[in-house]
Design a protein around this motif. Structure first.
Motif, PDB file in Angstrom:
ATOM      1  N   LEU B  30       0.822  -1.208   0.000  1.00 57.87           N
ATOM      2  CA  LEU B  30       0.000   0.000   0.000  1.00 57.87           C
ATOM      3  C   LEU B  30       0.853   1.254   0.000  1.00 57.87           C
ATOM      4  O   LEU B  30       0.343   2.362  -0.088  1.00 57.87           O
ATOM      5  N   PHE B  38       0.471  -4.150  -9.129  1.00 57.46           N
ATOM      6  CA  PHE B  38       0.163  -4.945  -7.937  1.00 57.46           C
ATOM      7  C   PHE B  38      -0.067  -6.428  -8.249  1.00 57.46           C
ATOM      8  O   PHE B  38      -0.092  -7.256  -7.355  1.00 57.46           O
ATOM      9  N   ARG B  92      -9.097  -0.587   1.098  1.00 55.71           N
ATOM     10  CA  ARG B  92      -8.051  -0.357   0.098  1.00 55.71           C
ATOM     11  C   ARG B  92      -8.484  -0.798  -1.309  1.00 55.71           C
ATOM     12  O   ARG B  92      -8.864  -1.916  -1.551  1.00 55.71           O
ATOM     13  N   GLU B  93      -8.364   0.134  -2.232  1.00 56.69           N
ATOM     14  CA  GLU B  93      -8.718  -0.168  -3.609  1.00 56.69           C
ATOM     15  C   GLU B  93      -7.594  -0.957  -4.271  1.00 56.69           C
ATOM     16  O   GLU B  93      -7.754  -1.493  -5.368  1.00 56.69           O
ATOM     17  N   HIS B  94      -6.461  -1.034  -3.577  1.00 60.84           N
ATOM     18  CA  HIS B  94      -5.347  -1.844  -4.069  1.00 60.84           C
ATOM     19  C   HIS B  94      -5.789  -3.288  -4.276  1.00 60.84           C
ATOM     20  O   HIS B  94      -5.191  -3.990  -5.079  1.00 60.84           O
ATOM     21  N   TRP B  97      -7.316  -3.432  -7.651  1.00 63.59           N
ATOM     22  CA  TRP B  97      -6.210  -3.119  -8.577  1.00 63.59           C
ATOM     23  C   TRP B  97      -5.332  -4.356  -8.776  1.00 63.59           C
ATOM     24  O   TRP B  97      -4.886  -4.640  -9.886  1.00 63.59           O
TER      25      TRP B  97
END
Ligand code: SF4
Lengths: 472, 215
Positions: B30, B38, B92-94, B97
């Motif tokens: 992050l 990612f 978290r939008e990670h 992604w």
């Protein structure tokens, strides 16, 4: 017309454009920003050539990556050793400068964990819609606000439009009547709620916490409960506005004053569910029945009272549950059937947006006062939630109490809650932690987290194993 | 945003309940200030035997032989089959992604955590909730048949198995529309700018204490 819930009222008063299917464009009163989930949002704005919609609705603070050790901290941003962390904090500073957003920088006394800072400064107030790119934004619901976490695309959306497109949630009431036993705190209550409804129990709902226990709870306690709504599966938790709320808000830096205060208080007096409001689900607990809680597994619902025993997969209700228990036992290095009190933490962490407010530190200090951390405990960290909390604690001499007991007294930040900074668990280490998540690796690769209240963490630090603070 | 109309793809398993976002993409990643890159760290702690860190070359890391995504038969998968409460934990939008960067366009599970579900749509990923029994049978079919594929059709709102079984799923009309067209949410909301200004004006009169305080 049937009465409205607190959530219904907050929702309705923020609808900008409603759609037929019940979803709506909702206006956002306060947007809190931290360094982890915002860089890509600012970048998105730049790439699209979009402007900030309303600068004075935003407030930024770095918290996740900031070092909490005094030496490293004293160098400011450029003193952060980990170059990737440094770049992220620096990027927040740069973005706030470029977009003219107010930021409490790393060594500002007002800096701290975003969910401690917002209410503390009066930046989050009753009746507001509050969002932040962080799931524990639910914390701010304790003030009678509609507050929830958002993803980075939504951060960008709020920066550009001051609005969000939202689906309306269903209403759940969690009512805790009666009274708590001495030594049992808000953290134990919310863990007990999660133990009861499960980590997906609140999914699709906005939770309102009510009942005598919540009414008699301090704002700090209410924030602890709302904070962990997300671990109960709900994006938001909230508590009706009452005298306790008003007393808390009065006089804070950004809170209204004088005539505006009177006007605000009048408006806030509506912020409770009507007596005939209808909830889609009601969950009830008795305060007397709640014992101090300790999580034993790798999900917050894997939690037991202190006098409990680690579950045996053989007794699981079904195959999925059996597998989950087996996996958790293996990861946590625990034996089925062992008493919770036999678990020995290697480290103790008192902090995080769940439990790093002044009341939390007072309750931990009371337990450790005049005692020494057990020799088997490698480290006991106490990390205040903000510079203001730190100042207050030091004025009360709490730092001395912790230091005399052999604990470390740190600078404010997220610290060992999620190990994005230097504070982390080693593989296989057990931690008595006042944070909110016990997922695998949450506090460090291979680390084993046990979620507890500040008093329980403090007692475990002294005893070297989990003990019942009711007997302390 | 990439549009999503229909996808026929290889299915891979994530066979455990309550998969949280820390498991999807551990927090050390992050720290990135980018949106891409990612994919190699998706499910990092399960996929590799060592501890991952941002910016490393993953091609030489020791892989966990017991983790399905490391098996040859699941290489190139674009549909992830998962269990209840997928994507719980942080906002978290990670997480989407990482799924997207890895190559997943669709996740099928009995249920999803709210924020994660929402974040998927903003990143061209279609999350589909199907009954637990159906998901269970899909798991069995997938395990039993190497190279198992599914067709996911957002236009007809159906998942179609190779045997021709069809399961319809529900999806919010507006989200469906945006995903089909690959529409940008912000642009859409800005079409309502006059309504937002008018609301703000009323708010300023009703709750003046909300304005010009943080300066
Ligand atoms: S203290 Fe922990 S849970 Fe709270 S914002 Fe920081 S990392 Fe997230």
């Amino acid at each position: 017309m049937a009465g409205q819930t607190l959530y219904d009222k907050l929702w309705q008063s923020h609808v900008v454009v409603g759609r037929d299917d019940g979803s709506a464009v909702i206006y956002i009163d306060r947007h809190l920003i931290h360094e982890v989930t915002s860089p890509q949002a600012f970048e998105g704005l730049r790439l699209a050539g979009r402007k900030l919609w309303r600068r004075d609705a935003n407030l930024a603070v770095p918290d996740h990556n900031v070092p909490t050790e005094r030496g490293e901290r004293s160098g400011g941003v450029s003193g952060i050793v980990d170059p990737i962390s440094r770049l992220q904090v620096q990027t927040l500073d740069d973005n706030c400068r470029d977009f003219d957003i107010v930021e409490f920088e790393i060594n500002d006394t007002r800096q701290g964990i975003v969910h401690v800072v917002g209410p503390e400064q009066g930046a989050t107030l009753p009746g507001m819609t509050v969002v932040c790119g962080d799931s524990h934004t639910s914390t701010h619901g304790a003030l009678g606000a509609l507050a929830h976490g958002i993803g980075t695309s939504e951060v960008e959306h709020v920066l550009a439009t001051q609005c969000l497109l939202q689906q309306k949630m269903k209403n759940m009431l969690v009512r805790i009547d009666g009274a708590l036993q001495t030594g049992v705190s808000a953290k134990d209550v919310v863990l007990a709620v999660i133990g009861k409804i499960g980590t997906a129990g609140g999914s699709g709902y906005a939770i309102e916490f009510g009942g005598e226990v919540v009414r008699n709870m301090s704002m700090e306690g209410r924030m602890t409960m709302c904070n962990m709504s997300i671990e109960a599966g709900a994006r938001m938790g909230m508590v009706a506005v009452d005298e306790v709320t008003l007393e808390y808000v009065r006089g804070r830096t950004y809170a209204p004053r004088e005539a505006l205060w009177e006007q605000a208080v009048a408006a806030w007096s509506e912020l409770h569910s009507d007596p005939d409001a209808k909830f889609d689900r009601v969950v009830e607990l008795r305060g007397e029945d709640i014992k101090p809680q300790v999580s034993w597994g790798t999900s917050p619902e894997m939690v037991l009272p202190i006098d409990g025993y680690v579950p045996d997969p053989a007794n699981a209700a079904n195959a999925t549950q059996r597998m989950a228990i087996e996996r958790a036992l293996e990861y946590m290095g625990l034996q089925a059937g062992m008493p919770i009190t036999a678990i020995r933490p290697d480290r103790v962490f008192i902090g995080s947006c769940t439990n790093s407010r002044i009341e939390d530190l007072r309750s931990a200090a009371q337990v450790v006062k005049g005692k020494r951390v057990a020799s088997t405990v490698k480290q006991a960290l106490v990390v205040p939630g903000s510079g203001e909390v730190k100042k207050q604690a030091e004025a009360e001499g709490l730092d001395k109490v912790f230091l005399d007991a052999g604990m470390e007294w740190r600078e404010p930040g997220c610290s060992m809650c999620l190990a994005m900074n230097a504070d982390k668990l080693g593989a296989g280490e057990h931690c008595a932690s006042t944070s909110n998540r016990n997922f695998e690796g949450r506090q460090g690769f291979g680390g084993r987290t046990h979620l507890v209240s500040p008093a329980m963490a403090a007692a475990a630090a002294i005893a070297g194993h989990f003990v019942d603070v009711r007997d302390w | 945003m990439k549009s999503f109309i229909a996808e026929t793809g290889l299915v891979a398993p994530m066979d455990r309940a309550n998969v949280d976002t820390d498991l999807i993409i551990p927090k050390q990643f992050l720290k990135s200030i980018r949106r891409s890159g990612f994919g190699p760290h998706l499910f990092d702690e399960l996929r590799y035997l060592d501890e991952g860190y941002p910016g490393q070359d993953c091609s030489t890391r020791p892989r966990n032989p017991d983790f399905p995504l490391n098996e040859d038969r699941y290489q190139g998968a674009s549909i992830l089959l998962a269990r209840v409460n997928f994507g719980c934990g942080s906002s978290r939008e990670h997480a989407p992604w990482a799924l997207e960067d890895y190559g997943f366009r669709c996740v099928i599970a009995p249920s999803f955590a709210d924020i994660f579900y929402n974040n998927c749509f903003k990143n061209g990923i279609l999350p589909i909730a199907l009954d637990e029994d159906i998901v269970d049978s899909l798991f069995q079919q997938m395990y039993a048949n190497e190279g198992y594929t599914l067709k996911v059709d957002l236009e007809s709102k159906e998942v179609v198995t190779p045997e021709g079984d069809t399961y319809s799923f529900e999806v919010d009309e507006f989200r469906r529309h945006c995903l089909l067209k690959g529409l940008d949410d912000i642009g859409l909301t800005l079409q309502d700018a006059p309504a937002i200004r008018a609301y703000e004006q009323r708010l300023r009169e009703r709750s003046p204490w909300l304005f010009d305080v943080i300066t």
